[in-house]
Design a protein around this motif. Structure first.
Motif, PDB file in Angstrom:
ATOM      1  N   ALA A   1     -29.352  -3.057 -14.732  1.00 36.76           N
ATOM      2  CA  ALA A   1     -30.011  -3.770 -13.639  1.00 36.76           C
ATOM      3  C   ALA A   1     -30.125  -5.246 -13.982  1.00 36.76           C
ATOM      4  CB  ALA A   1     -31.390  -3.184 -13.372  1.00 36.76           C
ATOM      5  N   GLY A   2     -30.068  -6.085 -12.950  1.00 37.50           N
ATOM      6  CA  GLY A   2     -30.222  -7.508 -13.167  1.00 37.50           C
ATOM      7  C   GLY A   2     -31.674  -7.887 -13.394  1.00 37.50           C
ATOM      8  N   PRO A   3     -31.924  -9.026 -14.064  1.00 33.77           N
ATOM      9  CA  PRO A   3     -30.901  -9.910 -14.639  1.00 33.77           C
ATOM     10  C   PRO A   3     -30.431  -9.431 -16.012  1.00 33.77           C
ATOM     11  CG  PRO A   3     -33.078 -10.869 -14.929  1.00 33.77           C
ATOM     12  CD  PRO A   3     -33.274  -9.613 -14.135  1.00 33.77           C
ATOM     13  N   ARG A   4     -29.127  -9.411 -16.202  1.00 39.02           N
ATOM     14  CA  ARG A   4     -28.491  -9.038 -17.468  1.00 39.02           C
ATOM     15  C   ARG A   4     -27.178  -9.811 -17.599  1.00 39.02           C
ATOM     16  NH1 ARG A   4     -32.445  -6.271 -17.821  1.00 39.02           N
ATOM     17  NH2 ARG A   4     -32.741  -4.171 -18.690  1.00 39.02           N
ATOM     18  N   LEU A   5     -26.807 -10.125 -18.829  1.00 34.06           N
ATOM     19  CA  LEU A   5     -25.480 -10.634 -19.125  1.00 34.06           C
ATOM     20  C   LEU A   5     -24.743  -9.553 -19.899  1.00 34.06           C
ATOM     21  CD1 LEU A   5     -23.466 -13.056 -19.065  1.00 34.06           C
ATOM     22  CD2 LEU A   5     -24.361 -13.693 -21.319  1.00 34.06           C
ATOM     23  N   LEU A   6     -23.674  -9.043 -19.307  1.00 33.02           N
ATOM     24  CA  LEU A   6     -22.865  -7.997 -19.926  1.00 33.02           C
ATOM     25  C   LEU A   6     -21.594  -8.635 -20.473  1.00 33.02           C
ATOM     26  CD1 LEU A   6     -23.059  -5.330 -17.045  1.00 33.02           C
ATOM     27  CD2 LEU A   6     -24.754  -5.784 -18.847  1.00 33.02           C
ATOM     28  N   ILE A   7     -21.399  -8.582 -21.788  1.00 36.05           N
ATOM     29  CA  ILE A   7     -20.252  -9.209 -22.427  1.00 36.05           C
ATOM     30  C   ILE A   7     -19.284  -8.119 -22.879  1.00 36.05           C
ATOM     31  CG2 ILE A   7     -19.469 -10.754 -24.262  1.00 36.05           C
ATOM     32  CD1 ILE A   7     -22.278 -11.970 -24.291  1.00 36.05           C
ATOM     33  N   PHE A   8     -18.016  -8.246 -22.473  1.00 33.80           N
ATOM     34  CA  PHE A   8     -17.025  -7.197 -22.690  1.00 33.80           C
ATOM     35  C   PHE A   8     -16.045  -7.556 -23.794  1.00 33.80           C
ATOM     36  CE2 PHE A   8     -18.590  -6.781 -18.419  1.00 33.80           C
ATOM     37  CZ  PHE A   8     -18.786  -5.410 -18.278  1.00 33.80           C
ATOM     38  N   ARG A   9     -15.496  -6.536 -24.426  1.00 38.21           N
ATOM     39  CA  ARG A   9     -14.417  -6.730 -25.383  1.00 38.21           C
ATOM     40  C   ARG A   9     -13.133  -7.069 -24.633  1.00 38.21           C
ATOM     41  NH1 ARG A   9     -17.257  -2.185 -27.534  1.00 38.21           N
ATOM     42  NH2 ARG A   9     -18.307  -2.776 -29.469  1.00 38.21           N
ATOM     43  N   PRO A  10     -12.189  -7.739 -25.301  1.00 34.31           N
ATOM     44  CA  PRO A  10     -10.935  -8.109 -24.624  1.00 34.31           C
ATOM     45  C   PRO A  10     -10.080  -6.889 -24.281  1.00 34.31           C
ATOM     46  CG  PRO A  10     -11.274  -9.409 -26.623  1.00 34.31           C
ATOM     47  CD  PRO A  10     -12.270  -8.297 -26.661  1.00 34.31           C
ATOM     48  N   GLY A  11      -9.340  -7.019 -23.188  1.00 35.92           N
ATOM     49  CA  GLY A  11      -8.256  -6.094 -22.909  1.00 35.92           C
ATOM     50  C   GLY A  11      -8.559  -4.865 -22.097  1.00 35.92           C
ATOM     51  N   ASP A  12      -9.792  -4.390 -22.112  1.00 33.99           N
ATOM     52  CA  ASP A  12     -10.105  -3.155 -21.406  1.00 33.99           C
ATOM     53  C   ASP A  12     -10.155  -3.381 -19.894  1.00 33.99           C
ATOM     54  OD1 ASP A  12     -10.634  -1.235 -23.613  1.00 33.99           O
ATOM     55  OD2 ASP A  12     -12.202  -2.678 -24.127  1.00 33.99           O
ATOM     56  N   ARG A  13      -9.670  -2.401 -19.156  1.00 35.70           N
ATOM     57  CA  ARG A  13      -9.819  -2.434 -17.701  1.00 35.70           C
ATOM     58  C   ARG A  13     -11.217  -1.948 -17.346  1.00 35.70           C
ATOM     59  NH1 ARG A  13      -5.494  -3.548 -14.787  1.00 35.70           N
ATOM     60  NH2 ARG A  13      -3.455  -3.551 -15.810  1.00 35.70           N
ATOM     61  N   ILE A  14     -11.921  -2.741 -16.567  1.00 30.90           N
ATOM     62  CA  ILE A  14     -13.307  -2.436 -16.221  1.00 30.90           C
ATOM     63  C   ILE A  14     -13.418  -2.276 -14.710  1.00 30.90           C
ATOM     64  CG2 ILE A  14     -15.704  -3.240 -16.353  1.00 30.90           C
ATOM     65  CD1 ILE A  14     -14.414  -2.760 -19.086  1.00 30.90           C
TER      66      ILE A  14
END
Length: 305
Positions: free
Chosen positions: A230-243
């Protein structure tokens, strides 16, 4: 805006989705007069996402008639600022002579480079009537070789930025490329920034081609790989994965990131640089009045002690 980055610890969630590298719960700070700021970057475990080195979510705040924002002239070096509004208006003035009223959905990119000063105030019409304000302020660290470029300002009205509209979500490409379309905004390094507004049940893809990627949830809630955020959140992803982002309720979010810079940056007050000595010089330049003044302004924010 002139907000001292804090080294206070920021709450974080453990990321149970394999593609997630870090989940940041922004630290809420009250800057006075009921003006709330949620700071997601910089974070103790992550300085940047791509070149995004500072990320503040301000408001919502309701200004009564006769009241407003008054951020007096202050300096920047080594970065570009992005002011993006959902509600309200801000009058931008800078030492290069640019004067621009910032409206919701518009792109406003001020590149400080070797040095610029600016002010941000509520326009007179909105000050008289009162206004609700909600928006984001981001800093983009400049790459090596471009930290000392000439200062500049770009403005694109909301209608000048490309939009896509699907059955259950819309996206405005503020900078860089998303969903196969590109913004007209000029940049000195590869990065992207896109506003996405999703209806409940929408499925929104996050481009896997960007080196570093994150989603800032302004409001609403999403499900990713079986986990809800739920917001507010910053979601940081690893490279390359399809999301695929599944909106479990009406959600407003920002897709952001880009190429990682060649190294970390030093941050002090409003100054960003790969060189500590350059920041010390900027301190002295502001303290001794060597930054160009902002026309029509007769006050300034002193150097913090």
């Amino acid at each position: 805006m002139s907000w001292m980055p804090t080294n206070d610890p920021v709450l974080g969630d453990s990321a149970s989705c394999d593609a997630l590298d870090l989940v940041i719960v922004p630290r809420t700070r009250d800057l006075g007069d009921g003006f709330a700021v949620r700071r997601a970057l910089p974070h103790g475990r992550r300085q940047m996402v791509g070149p995004f080195i500072f990320f503040d979510h301000f408001g919502p705040v309701q200004y009564m008639s006769g009241k407003g924002m008054d951020v007096r002239p202050h300096p920047h070096i080594g970065l570009a600022t992005v002011t993006y509004l959902f509600d309200g208006a801000i009058m931008h003035r800078d030492s290069e002579g640019n004067v621009q009223e910032i409206a919701p959905g518009a792109m406003n990119l001020m590149t400080a480079g070797r040095g610029i000063a600016h002010s941000e105030r509520t326009p007179e019409a909105q000050r008289q009537s009162g206004q609700r304000m909600l928006g984001l302020q981001s800093w983009i660290a400049l790459p090596a070789g471009s930290e000392e470029i000439a200062p500049s300002f770009q403005h694109y009205a909301a209608g000048d930025l490309p939009m896509i509209s699907e059955r259950d979500f819309t996206a405005r490409v503020i900078a860089g490329s998303s969903f196969g379309i590109a913004s007209p905004v000029a940049m000195v390094s590869p990065w992207f920034y896109t506003e996405v507004t999703a209806a409940e049940g929408a499925r929104v893809p996050l481009d896997p081609d960007q080196e570093e990627r994150a989603i800032y949830l302004v409001d609403g809630e999403v499900e990713i790989a079986g986990e809800r955020y739920a917001g507010p959140r910053l979601l940081i992803f690893r490279p390359g994965d399809r999301i695929t982002v599944n909106a479990t309720q009406p959600t407003r979010m920002m897709f952001l990131g880009g190429d990682a810079l060649e190294g970390p940056r030093h941050i002090w007050w409003n100054f960003v640089s790969s060189s500590k000595e350059r920041i010390e010089q900027a301190k002295q330049d502001w303290k001794t009045g060597h930054f160009a003044p902002v026309p029509q302004e007769h006050e300034f924010i002193p150097l913090p002690e």
